[in-house]
Design an enzyme around this catalytic site. Sequence first.
Site, mmCIF file in Angstrom:
data_model
loop_
_atom_site.group_PDB
_atom_site.id
_atom_site.type_symbol
_atom_site.label_atom_id
_atom_site.label_comp_id
_atom_site.label_asym_id
_atom_site.label_seq_id
_atom_site.Cartn_x
_atom_site.Cartn_y
_atom_site.Cartn_z
ATOM 1 N N SER A 94 2.395 3.677 4.514
ATOM 2 C CA SER A 94 1.768 4.852 5.136
ATOM 3 C C SER A 94 1.288 4.612 6.562
ATOM 4 O O SER A 94 0.805 5.538 7.210
ATOM 5 C CB SER A 94 0.592 5.338 4.279
ATOM 6 O OG SER A 94 -0.411 4.353 4.193
ATOM 7 N N LYS A 124 -8.634 8.829 2.091
ATOM 8 C CA LYS A 124 -8.365 8.585 3.512
ATOM 9 C C LYS A 124 -9.105 9.590 4.391
ATOM 10 O O LYS A 124 -9.624 9.244 5.466
ATOM 11 C CB LYS A 124 -6.862 8.655 3.779
ATOM 12 C CG LYS A 124 -6.073 7.530 3.138
ATOM 13 C CD LYS A 124 -4.577 7.686 3.376
ATOM 14 C CE LYS A 124 -3.791 6.528 2.772
ATOM 15 N NZ LYS A 124 -2.339 6.669 2.962
#
Length: 795
Positions: free
Chosen positions: A701, A744
Amino acid sequence: MSKDILTPKSLPTSQLTLPVIPIREGVLFPSTESVLTFGRKLSLAAINEGKGDGKYVVLLTQKKSNLERPKSSDLYQIGTLAIIEKTLTTGDSVSALVRGVGRVIVQNFVQEKPFIMASVEKIYDLFKKDAELTALSNQLQKLFKQTVQMGKQIEFLNFIKLLSGVNEGEMADQVASTLTLSTKEKQEILEMTEVKKRISKIIFYLSKEINVLEIEKDVSKKTQAKFDKHMRESILRERMQTIQKELGELDDEEEIISEYEGKLKKAKLPLETAKRVKKEIKKLEQMSPNNPEGSYIRNWLDLILELPFGKFKNKKIDIKKAAEILDKDHYGLDDVKDRVLEYMSVLQLKQKQKASLIPGKTQPQKSQNIPTILCFVGPPGVGKTSIGHSIAAALGRDFTKISLGGVRDEAEIRGHRRTYVGAMPGRIIKAISNAKTVNPVFMLDEIDKLGNDFRGDPSSALLEVLDPEQNHAFEDHYLDIPFDLSNVLFIATANTLETIPDALLDRLEIIPYYGYTAQEKFQIAKRYLLAKAITANALKKSEVEIDDEILQKIIKNYVKEAGVRDLERQINKIMRKVVRELLETKQKKVVIDQKKLKKYLGPEVFDESLTEEKSQVGLATGLAWTSVGGDVLFIEVALSPGKGQIRLTGKLGEVMKESAQAALTYVSSHHKELGINIDLINKSNVHIHVPEGAVPKDGPSAGVTITTALVSAFTKKPVRRDVAMTGEVTLRGRVLRIGGLKEKAIAAYNAGSKIIIIPKENERDLEKILPLVKDKVTFKPVSDVSEVIKIALED
């Protein structure tokens, strides 16, 4: 070597023809007496011939003891000349007292039937009186006396003869007759005419016997010590029991049996279990009180009769009250609370259905009652374990918990079989016994930290425990009887799903926990942690004052975690300092201000905002998802003259390294669209670094972050300081979906980011984002890297 020939006064002439008596085993030595029993016709005929005054016989030993009718060839050639002193006839056998008078050697056999006759010649001892013979003789007497003192069994008469004045040869023969030797070894000694050799051989055998006697004496001593200790303990135990009976502190064995029978009648045991318990009680009744197996049976009975068979704690479920309890005990966690309340709603409906069943009608099938096993997964300190207590309180059930962290032995779950010393039940049965009901809220803490080794795999044993189709008849090895676990509400907790085996994970319903925002941490500290710390440190609310601003400063500058465990430690640290100051200064109240906070906790550990003060070239902010929550990742890119090589540092995993390679390839292949001179790329070495090099980092990611940092470095355009990003990048520039968006987003919010770039495919996950985060942060969904570049780089 000179020879001294000794001839006993009673011996006949040297050449003799005498009857022979075969001996199956053993040897009769000269100068010794022994009672021998004879039953064979061959032997009886020879005895009749040799009886009477002045008559002699020859005793020859058989080479093979199993021969019933030995021939002359089956006998040794050297034997003993003997006199039959007395005989006693008993039935078909004759017992004879035989005295050996000398050694003879067979010259030839003259007759085989009805008994053996042989022509023999006397053999005399050969020796010389010297110091060596005297020394050997003294050593022989010394060793023989030692064996007698050590307990060797001999005839007293022979021992007296040895002490009297006999010559060396006779003494050697008499000692030899007492040795525990094989027939072959005795025959070897009999055939030795040299006295010195004979004494040396006997000394050798005596020394071996002394060693054996010493070992036997040591073993006997140790055995006797153990026996004495056991007898002493038994006597003391009996006396102690007698004293306790007199004081009324100990029941008789009959009363103990009666007590077990009384407990059995009161217990609501299943039929088969009751039969098994009755059988064990009967076995105990027939057993001696001192039998060690009795304690094993009593321990087993105590456990069985203490288990809560048929004991339920059913309280009418009130969903509104349950919601109030959950809200009171835990701030936030709305998704978790909603799922728990849904579960309780189903239980409440099932209670109503059960209560409305009409007798005689078909009961609900078992599959309709299959419970769901909840598994709370999230970072440490977010309230996974504590919510279990709240669920138990809301349901009105007992709460029990076992920690599975580090458990490697399957017997910890299933127990040990009773055949082993120190056997005990598994943790599941122990916890149920402590809970006192068959339907407690049972928390399996740290299920992701189970291990396995040569002792078995505990996770495999848990499959039966957590499978509603099987746990209605869970069988613990120690109990050895089925126990119903289908009414237990199992709740598991874990920090990550990666280490949980697939078969076990399939039985769990995962409820994720996310990290707290700074605002949520503030509310938790204000509502719960502060009051808890004051009470735990023996303070009163009136003795300490800490305002909201100080709490927020602790959260922003002294802790950095997804949960609140470290925050609680810092508050406790402050309270301890307050206690000390109150005692030292005799003040009545301590007010925590900025100055006191710095004094108690030291300089600020973390900056309020993790974002850079200004936008920089080659520095991009990425987002990571770890087992302890979301985190901010800064990726730096530096260029230096070279040949287009790439260098990666920061303890990166293989997947992250591959993302960096893919990002550089994308930049190289799209240099025209990005406005980058290809010569610059080919003549520059690229160094990609992720700070905090001691922390391992991996995952795809970070692809968009690395790509953005590379483009920034090559174009000299700074990356906006308030932009954070996440997403996987392909070689064609597509931005792919990622996981852990909620964690996140919280990390980016706490770090001070204003814009978060996410993959277009993650746009559906924005519904799960906390409203507080949505209000403060702008989300930018993208499907291609070119869109990321336009948003992230300053124009």
